[in-house]
Design an enzyme around this catalytic site. Sequence first.
Site: not given
Lengths: 252, 435
Positions: B216, B220, B244
Amino acid sequence: MKKTLLSLLAVVTCAYSAPALASGGTEAPPHVHWEFSGPFGTYDRAALQRGLKIYREVCSSCHAVKHLAFRNLTDLGYNEEQVKAIAAEYTVTDGPDEDGEMFERPARPSDRFPSPYPNENAAKAANGVAPPDLSLIVKARHHGANHVFGILTGYEEAPEDHPLADGQHWNKYMPGHVIAMAKPLSNGQVTYEDGTIETVEQYAQDVAQFLAWASEPDLEARKRFGISALIFLAVFAGVMYRLKKAVWKDVH
Amino acid sequence: MGHGERTAFENPVIEWIDSRLPIFTMMQKEYGVFPTPKNFNYFWNFGAIAMFMLVTMIVTGIVLAMHYTANTHLAFDSVERIMRDVNGGWLLRYIHMNGASFFFIAVYIHIFRGMYYGSYKRPRELLWILGVAIFLLMMATAFIGYVLPWGQMSLWGATVITNLFSAIPLVGDSIVTLLWGGFSVDNPTLTRFFALHYLLPFVIFAVVFIHVWALHITGSNNPLGIDTKGPQDTVPFNPYYTIKDSFGLVVFLMLYALFIFFMPNALGHPDNYTPANPLVTPAHIVPEWYFLPFYAILRAITFSIDIPFTDITIITAKLGGVIAMFGSILLWFVLPWLDSHPIRSAKFRPVFRYFFLLLLADFIFLGYVGSQPADATMFGLPLSVFGLGATAYYFAFFIVILPWLSKHEKGRELPASIHEAVLAKNKKKAVEISE
């Protein structure tokens, strides 16, 4: 994408489980069609009861099934009275009583099947090799119930170039072919009350199915649970997929 | 995690807590609005799936521990009691037993995804290193967990693997004695393994927390391997990736359920249903499938390294195997420096991509080699020859190919931004549909 993952998993499973199943050098046992195989398969109660009879009349003189309790026999289709009656035919050691003495009493449904020998050394002394406990034998061998069926039907004359020592026997399906157990079953040896044919093959199938149940008594509950779990997950996955599509509709 | 600006919550209870401990602000920041690249493919699900598996293992493991007895005379039977007499015990145990395999499946996909898309590269080196540490901890936990049912493969697997440490010069034997708590794998081994098997998952959990924290900070990576350049490249984590990930997880669970309910013992070894017996060695000792590639590397080294023309051996074959096996994973720690190519994603590095896919095939082949008996053959040659070849490629990939490619691979032109790449892809798709 999903396809890639599935095929990857398939490759991994085949690569790792297939070679593990092949036991070096010895012919694989015949493939019996078992009622309990497949995603919906269940045990055949009549075969289980016949298998129990064979276990009790033949196998139990040398082999224990120490993880089985008499109460488990309700799975075979017996009612509680019948289970009580079967248990009562056995004697178990209990105690110590108020005077500190061990005593014998008829078995109750809550007892486990008594073992034929008091300990492993006694079993070894009587047989040369300690006969294995059979409660998990189907799960403890490659080919499972087929292995048990193969051993019981695979006795043959030893080849000329392979002299056997005393207490050794030749079995087509035993890894290494040499087995300490003498041929345990012959045609007509155990009387079936339901008219089923009394052949070694039939005996072997019945007792192998009984031992499969002994190894995995919760197989039927497991598969039932599994069907519901998969249906639930499939529906859930469908809902999540639609939801995902809806949420992502405006991105890009 | 700091205590910067905070917007008040409407709910007075949440506001009361949050103004004292801004936990809701943190959740909102890290999992609510957290900007995440919008171009993830389904390989990015496996971090969340691995997390789910870790929690599943801890929860089922705690309940199993309530019924399990860590004593060599009772352990095997206590597991059978769980299977037969504990309510839902068979389900718990099969979830846990197959859970180890599925945890590894998720983590292997997660690791190789990271390698393929260059997620280990600057600025995510530490994130990657923490991941490798988690993998090592998982291997230790899984190995000692497999010992607990105290079947034949538990005992003999433990004997073979712990014996490896005796190859270490000078301190090896003392380490082995310390692991065993005696002079063979016995009751003291089982009790310490049980204690460690309960402890290590919580250590893993802590390292996972730091791993996610590091994630974080850097944000990513994504399939294009290029940095996000602004809000047009990202979507908030919730609801886009919560939904997702949930969908991916449910699909994964279907496969997992297939094994739990319809072939619960397919990934295990039948010998572990025979109680441990120190007097009988199984014909063929194999570790669990997820260790097989490394087991093959261990067994590939069958030669010692000597000083020529003398009798002096510098590295025995056994030590060589141990170094190779541990080295094969320890290399991952320095992967960010072995591969210093500026492009992250294999999408834009065709040569790297080729060698990497070969590595993947090589790794799976090593797994096959590890599953076979030592005297197995292939095409009329001893399988060990192929094992050695596959091991050589494994090391060559990391030590030779990656550094060489870092200097010489030109790579393809990178898209200007994630947003543009996604638009271009959608346009292409639209054209295809209209045609």
